[in-house]
Design a protein around this motif. Structure first.
Motif, PDB file in Angstrom:
ATOM      1  N   ASP A 139      -7.128   1.558   9.520  1.00  0.00           N
ATOM      2  CA  ASP A 139      -5.705   1.667   9.881  1.00  0.00           C
ATOM      3  C   ASP A 139      -5.411   1.538  11.368  1.00  0.00           C
ATOM      4  O   ASP A 139      -4.244   1.342  11.751  1.00  0.00           O
ATOM      5  CB  ASP A 139      -5.096   2.986   9.396  1.00  0.00           C
ATOM      6  N   ASN A 147       3.142  -1.199  14.476  1.00  0.00           N
ATOM      7  CA  ASN A 147       3.840   0.055  14.746  1.00  0.00           C
ATOM      8  C   ASN A 147       3.901   0.483  16.199  1.00  0.00           C
ATOM      9  O   ASN A 147       3.959   1.656  16.517  1.00  0.00           O
ATOM     10  CB  ASN A 147       3.256   1.174  13.874  1.00  0.00           C
ATOM     11  N   TRP A 190       2.054 -10.445   5.812  1.00  0.00           N
ATOM     12  CA  TRP A 190       3.397 -10.984   6.031  1.00  0.00           C
ATOM     13  C   TRP A 190       3.337 -12.054   7.115  1.00  0.00           C
ATOM     14  O   TRP A 190       2.582 -11.904   8.102  1.00  0.00           O
ATOM     15  CB  TRP A 190       4.370  -9.882   6.438  1.00  0.00           C
ATOM     16  N   ALA A 221      -8.729   1.946   1.295  1.00  0.00           N
ATOM     17  CA  ALA A 221      -7.844   3.008   0.820  1.00  0.00           C
ATOM     18  C   ALA A 221      -6.508   2.470   0.303  1.00  0.00           C
ATOM     19  O   ALA A 221      -5.524   3.211   0.248  1.00  0.00           O
ATOM     20  CB  ALA A 221      -7.606   4.073   1.894  1.00  0.00           C
ATOM     21  N   ASN A 222      -6.510   1.196  -0.084  1.00  0.00           N
ATOM     22  CA  ASN A 222      -5.293   0.659  -0.695  1.00  0.00           C
ATOM     23  C   ASN A 222      -5.609   0.148  -2.083  1.00  0.00           C
ATOM     24  O   ASN A 222      -6.708   0.354  -2.602  1.00  0.00           O
ATOM     25  CB  ASN A 222      -4.640  -0.390   0.221  1.00  0.00           C
ATOM     26  N   TRP A 282       1.405   4.137  -0.079  1.00  0.00           N
ATOM     27  CA  TRP A 282      -0.066   4.184   0.042  1.00  0.00           C
ATOM     28  C   TRP A 282      -0.683   5.490  -0.418  1.00  0.00           C
ATOM     29  O   TRP A 282      -1.906   5.638  -0.415  1.00  0.00           O
ATOM     30  CB  TRP A 282      -0.470   3.933   1.496  1.00  0.00           C
TER      31      TRP A 282
HETATM   32  O1  LIG Z   1      10.046  -9.795   4.214  1.00  0.00           O
HETATM   33  N1  LIG Z   1       9.368  -9.884   5.287  1.00  0.00           N
HETATM   34  O2  LIG Z   1       9.195 -10.982   5.899  1.00  0.00           O
HETATM   35  C1  LIG Z   1       8.783  -8.727   5.800  1.00  0.00           C
HETATM   36  C2  LIG Z   1       8.120  -8.762   7.022  1.00  0.00           C
HETATM   37  C3  LIG Z   1       7.545  -7.604   7.545  1.00  0.00           C
HETATM   38  C4  LIG Z   1       7.668  -6.420   6.828  1.00  0.00           C
HETATM   39  O3  LIG Z   1       7.189  -5.277   7.379  1.00  0.00           O
HETATM   40  C5  LIG Z   1       5.929  -4.874   6.907  1.00  0.00           C
HETATM   41  O4  LIG Z   1       6.127  -4.118   5.694  1.00  0.00           O
HETATM   42  C6  LIG Z   1       4.875  -3.614   5.190  1.00  0.00           C
HETATM   43  C7  LIG Z   1       5.143  -2.882   3.876  1.00  0.00           C
HETATM   44  O5  LIG Z   1       5.529  -3.824   2.909  1.00  0.00           O
HETATM   45  C8  LIG Z   1       4.218  -2.683   6.177  1.00  0.00           C
HETATM   46  O6  LIG Z   1       2.926  -2.391   5.679  1.00  0.00           O
HETATM   47  C9  LIG Z   1       2.638  -1.023   5.490  1.00  0.00           C
HETATM   48  O7  LIG Z   1       2.426  -0.427   6.777  1.00  0.00           O
HETATM   49  C10 LIG Z   1       2.065   0.957   6.683  1.00  0.00           C
HETATM   50  C11 LIG Z   1       1.920   1.494   8.093  1.00  0.00           C
HETATM   51  O8  LIG Z   1       3.136   1.247   8.765  1.00  0.00           O
HETATM   52  C12 LIG Z   1       0.752   1.126   5.918  1.00  0.00           C
HETATM   53  O9  LIG Z   1       0.530   2.523   5.803  1.00  0.00           O
HETATM   54  C13 LIG Z   1      -0.812   2.951   6.021  1.00  0.00           C
HETATM   55  O10 LIG Z   1      -1.513   2.713   4.802  1.00  0.00           O
HETATM   56  C14 LIG Z   1      -2.896   3.124   4.879  1.00  0.00           C
HETATM   57  C15 LIG Z   1      -3.578   2.740   3.588  1.00  0.00           C
HETATM   58  O11 LIG Z   1      -3.382   1.349   3.399  1.00  0.00           O
HETATM   59  C16 LIG Z   1      -2.970   4.638   5.119  1.00  0.00           C
HETATM   60  O12 LIG Z   1      -4.320   5.051   5.216  1.00  0.00           O
HETATM   61  C17 LIG Z   1      -2.226   4.996   6.401  1.00  0.00           C
HETATM   62  O13 LIG Z   1      -2.211   6.400   6.561  1.00  0.00           O
HETATM   63  C18 LIG Z   1      -0.800   4.449   6.332  1.00  0.00           C
HETATM   64  O14 LIG Z   1      -0.117   4.657   7.555  1.00  0.00           O
HETATM   65  C19 LIG Z   1       0.871   0.494   4.532  1.00  0.00           C
HETATM   66  O15 LIG Z   1      -0.404   0.489   3.893  1.00  0.00           O
HETATM   67  C20 LIG Z   1       1.344  -0.940   4.664  1.00  0.00           C
HETATM   68  O16 LIG Z   1       1.613  -1.491   3.393  1.00  0.00           O
HETATM   69  C21 LIG Z   1       4.050  -3.331   7.521  1.00  0.00           C
HETATM   70  O17 LIG Z   1       3.632  -2.341   8.465  1.00  0.00           O
HETATM   71  C22 LIG Z   1       5.357  -3.958   7.982  1.00  0.00           C
HETATM   72  O18 LIG Z   1       5.131  -4.723   9.141  1.00  0.00           O
HETATM   73  C23 LIG Z   1       8.289  -6.360   5.586  1.00  0.00           C
HETATM   74  C24 LIG Z   1       8.875  -7.519   5.071  1.00  0.00           C
END
Ligand SMILES: O=[N+]([O-])c1ccc(O[C@@H]2O[C@H](CO)[C@@H](O[C@@H]3O[C@H](CO)[C@@H](O[C@@H]4O[C@H](CO)[C@@H](O)[C@H](O)[C@H]4O)[C@H](O)[C@H]3O)[C@H](O)[C@H]2O)cc1
Ligand SMILES: [Mg+2]
Length: 361
Positions: A139, A147, A190, A221-222, A282
């Motif tokens: 992560d 982020n 994305w 972890a996903n 998640w």
């Molecule tokens: O339509 N479009 O064009 C468009 C473009 C961009 C878009 O934005 C994207 O959207 C995505 C979600 O769809 C976001 O993804 C999520 O980001 C989270 C952190 O911010 C992750 O969380 C982590 O997960 C870990 C386990 O995997 C944990 O261990 C950990 O603790 C936990 O923090 C999620 O998995 C992950 O799925 C992207 O940031 C974001 O940039 C969306 C649409």
């Protein structure tokens, strides 16, 4: 000095070491179970290799125990692979709360992290005859890609990079293969995230030379499919609908930036698809099952192996809103509740993973 081979560490002839830590967790779970079918299936899970997470410094001495154990198993000519996760960055899990760690940048965290890496190195160098595969900091880099608008991540940026480079500089022995964590298809797949991610991974790769970075680990972890026959509706808009399409999109970008990466892909909890409300969810996702078994037979030569990194049954995060590490993601409708603290055993969830396993146990 012999060869310092750097091919696919999962080449034929190697056996993945079974984590005594996880076996103990599963055995304790079995003791509480009443169904004989469940007990039998649970026992099978304990025999499927996953990764041992060094999420606190006080666990590092057990690395020596496991390496000694693996060495003893090699006495008859067996060749072992010990699979570990390096996971103790200061201000860890900067965009969430559930997996916040023991070290903090504001409290000497970078120095503490370097001591943690030095401790790991001290064991790696004592067992040059045992092969180690390490996933580096789940992560972390992914959070730096998406982020930086979160002050926790922006403030952790320099420390994350400094610590990661240090880890790559120190863990560069011929018996270790490193895979940097690369989030997953629903995070960096994305269109807008792919190139920034590739650039950051290549920057980190080139920050420590020579290094033993074999490539990237994805879906840690996903719950994403390796290959989805029909895309999950939540993937709408993302060109990378699964992990295969994600790594195939990233591979040429990484090569272009000077990082000839290979990949390992976590499938430990990917047995069931179409179970999430949105792709960003998640935490302890309801309906998940153990997934395809670890193998070095993969659909693309850039993929070294399918692995189980997140030990199924260890919680993703607490649903108790009074906990300091409470993250509201763990109270969403698609999150199983009540859930204990991250990393601790979540029996009800483990039993679901067993019962929903695909292939069946
Ligand atoms: O339509 N479009 O064009 C468009 C473009 C961009 C878009 O934005 C994207 O959207 C995505 C979600 O769809 C976001 O993804 C999520 O980001 C989270 C952190 O911010 C992750 O969380 C982590 O997960 C870990 C386990 O995997 C944990 O261990 C950990 O603790 C936990 O923090 C999620 O998995 C992950 O799925 C992207 O940031 C974001 O940039 C969306 C649409
Ligand atoms: Mg986590």
């Amino acid at each position: 000095s012999g060869s310092c081979s750097f091919g696919n560490p999962y080449e034929n002839g190697y056996t993945a070491y079974l984590s005594p830590y996880y076996i103990a967790e599963v055995n304790a779970a079995i003791a509480t179970q009443s169904s004989s079918t469940l007990k039998t299936k649970s026992a099978k899970v304990a025999q499927i290799p996953n990764f041992t997470w060094f999420d606190t410094a006080d666990k590092v001495p057990t690395l020596g125990d496991y390496l000694a154990d693996a060495r003893s198993m090699q006495a008859d000519g067996t060749k072992m692979i010990l699979q570990i996760v390096v996971y103790d960055l200061p201000d860890r899990d900067c965009h969430a709360k559930a997996s916040n760690g023991e070290y903090h940048i504001a409290q000497n965290g970078v120095a503490n992290y370097k001591a943690y890496i030095d401790a790991i190195k001290s064991y790696v160098v004592q067992y040059p005859d045992v092969r180690i595969v390490a996933v580096v900091e789940p992560d972390s880099l992914a959070n730096l890609v998406t982020n930086m608008s979160d002050s926790h991540c922006a403030n952790a940026h320099d420390a994350y990079l400094q610590c990661t480079t240090y880890a790559l500089q120190q863990l560069n022995q011929c018996n270790i293969w490193l895979y940097l964590d690369a989030g997953h298809a629903g995070w960096l797949g994305w269109q807008s995230n792919q190139d920034p991610a590739a650039q950051l991974f290549a920057q980190v790769y080139k920050s420590a030379t020579p290094n033993r970075v074999r490539g990237l680990a994805t879906n840690v972890a996903n719950y994403n499919a390796l290959h989805a026959s029909t895309p999950d509706p939540i993937t709408q808009g993302d060109p990378c609908v699964d992990e295969l399409s994600y790594v195939q999109a990233m591979s040429p970008r990484l090569t272009n930036y000077g990082f000839p990466a290979h990949f390992i892909i976590d499938q430990g909890r990917s047995g069931v698809q179409n179970i999430r409300g949105q792709w960003g969810d998640w935490c302890n996702i309801k309906g998940a099952g153990f997934g395809m078994r670890p193998t070095n037979v993969t659909p693309d030569p850039v993929i070294d192996a399918i692995v189980w990194v997140k030990p199924g049954g260890e919680c993703d995060g607490t649903s108790d809103s009074s906990s300091p590490r409470y993250d509201s993601t763990c109270s969403l409708s698609d999150a199983k509740q009540p859930a204990p603290e991250a990393g601790t055993w979540f029996e009800a969830y483990f039993e679901d993973l067993v019962n929903f396993a695909n292939p069946a146990l």
